[in-house]
Design a protein around this motif. Sequence first.
Motif, PDB file in Angstrom:
ATOM      1  N   GLU A  83       8.067  -7.180  42.197  1.00 42.41           N
ATOM      2  CA  GLU A  83       8.359  -5.847  42.957  1.00 42.41           C
ATOM      3  C   GLU A  83       8.152  -6.211  44.629  1.00 42.41           C
ATOM      4  O   GLU A  83       7.667  -7.373  44.831  1.00 42.41           O
ATOM      5  N   LYS A 123       5.892  -3.952  47.122  1.00 38.85           N
ATOM      6  CA  LYS A 123       5.252  -2.694  47.210  1.00 38.85           C
ATOM      7  C   LYS A 123       5.396  -1.835  48.611  1.00 38.85           C
ATOM      8  O   LYS A 123       6.113  -2.296  49.342  1.00 38.85           O
ATOM      9  N   ASN A 124       4.930  -0.713  48.474  1.00 36.50           N
ATOM     10  CA  ASN A 124       5.184   0.293  49.690  1.00 36.50           C
ATOM     11  C   ASN A 124       5.072  -0.483  50.875  1.00 36.50           C
ATOM     12  O   ASN A 124       4.212  -1.071  51.319  1.00 36.50           O
ATOM     13  N   GLY A 155      13.138  -0.404  34.875  1.00 35.86           N
ATOM     14  CA  GLY A 155      12.392  -0.327  36.138  1.00 35.86           C
ATOM     15  C   GLY A 155      13.417  -0.611  37.411  1.00 35.86           C
ATOM     16  O   GLY A 155      14.480  -0.634  37.459  1.00 35.86           O
ATOM     17  N   ALA A 168      11.811   3.505  45.406  1.00 36.40           N
ATOM     18  CA  ALA A 168      11.149   4.701  45.357  1.00 36.40           C
ATOM     19  C   ALA A 168      10.611   5.162  46.901  1.00 36.40           C
ATOM     20  O   ALA A 168      10.180   4.082  47.558  1.00 36.40           O
ATOM     21  N   PRO A 182       7.867   7.311  47.929  1.00 35.91           N
ATOM     22  CA  PRO A 182       6.702   8.073  47.405  1.00 35.91           C
ATOM     23  C   PRO A 182       6.462   9.331  48.178  1.00 35.91           C
ATOM     24  O   PRO A 182       6.016  10.223  47.464  1.00 35.91           O
ATOM     25  N   GLN A 188      13.261   8.754  43.772  1.00 31.30           N
ATOM     26  CA  GLN A 188      13.328   7.471  42.909  1.00 31.30           C
ATOM     27  C   GLN A 188      14.699   7.138  42.617  1.00 31.30           C
ATOM     28  O   GLN A 188      15.307   8.193  42.007  1.00 31.30           O
ATOM     29  N   ALA A 200       9.471   1.218  48.132  1.00 30.40           N
ATOM     30  CA  ALA A 200       9.057   0.226  47.470  1.00 30.40           C
ATOM     31  C   ALA A 200       9.988  -0.100  46.471  1.00 30.40           C
ATOM     32  O   ALA A 200      11.030   0.930  46.023  1.00 30.40           O
ATOM     33  N   THR A 216      10.091  -0.673  43.165  1.00 28.97           N
ATOM     34  CA  THR A 216       9.439  -0.962  41.815  1.00 28.97           C
ATOM     35  C   THR A 216       9.153  -1.938  40.848  1.00 28.97           C
ATOM     36  O   THR A 216      10.449  -2.634  40.611  1.00 28.97           O
TER      37      THR A 216
END
Length: 226
Positions: free
Chosen positions: A127, A129-130, A166, A170, A172, A177, A204, A206
């Motif tokens: 992944e 992440k943000n 998956g 995204a 958030p 998404q 992100a 995911t």
Amino acid sequence: MTESTTKTAKVPDQDALARVGKTVRERLDADPKAYKIPSEKAEIYAIGEFLTSNECRKLAGMIDQVARPSSLYEGTYKDGYRTSYSGNFDSSDPTVKMISRRIDDALGLPGKIGETMQGQRYLPGQEFKNHHDYFFPSEEYWKQERKNGGQRSWTAMMYLNNVPAGGATAFPTLGIQIAPKAGVLLLWNNAKPDGSPNVNTLHAGTPVESGAKYVITRWYRTRKWG
């Protein structure tokens, strides 16, 4: 850097970001193939069937050849934040040049302000992440990036395959998404219309739950890159 700091700090390249934003916005709004994803807080567009299935397969194979553990700008994120594999393409490769020009034309931007296309591969559990794509001038790396073309304006991301489970992109804070779909070009403005950084572009990659995810990203600056 916190959101409040971002709002109050002097914004490098703000006028240029506003100009680039306006250019691309008008280009995409006039393109019948471009779909504007509903949001009042960020400018996000998608163009379907931007790549053919053969192009997707060829580019995915090229990613396998250049993929190495992904890196981050020093001091920005902790270990484990980005666990994918990635690599920059050879900008002189005929396929890379052709696809790069196609993206440039879609956005209405000169190729000289676009970074070299980067391929990314995510396997199950991997992944990103943000994070934001724009640069934080308070960080040490900005001294170099300011000379390398300045602030990032738009992000262009191409999905090369469908992912069984998956791997969505995204946003958030926007509640959005976007599932990977082969051949789709996803575009977003990292700045607001006034040229200030848009914190709502926090996004992100995911975790991939099944299969693999192949994407290509091309970031655009405010002036000649490199």
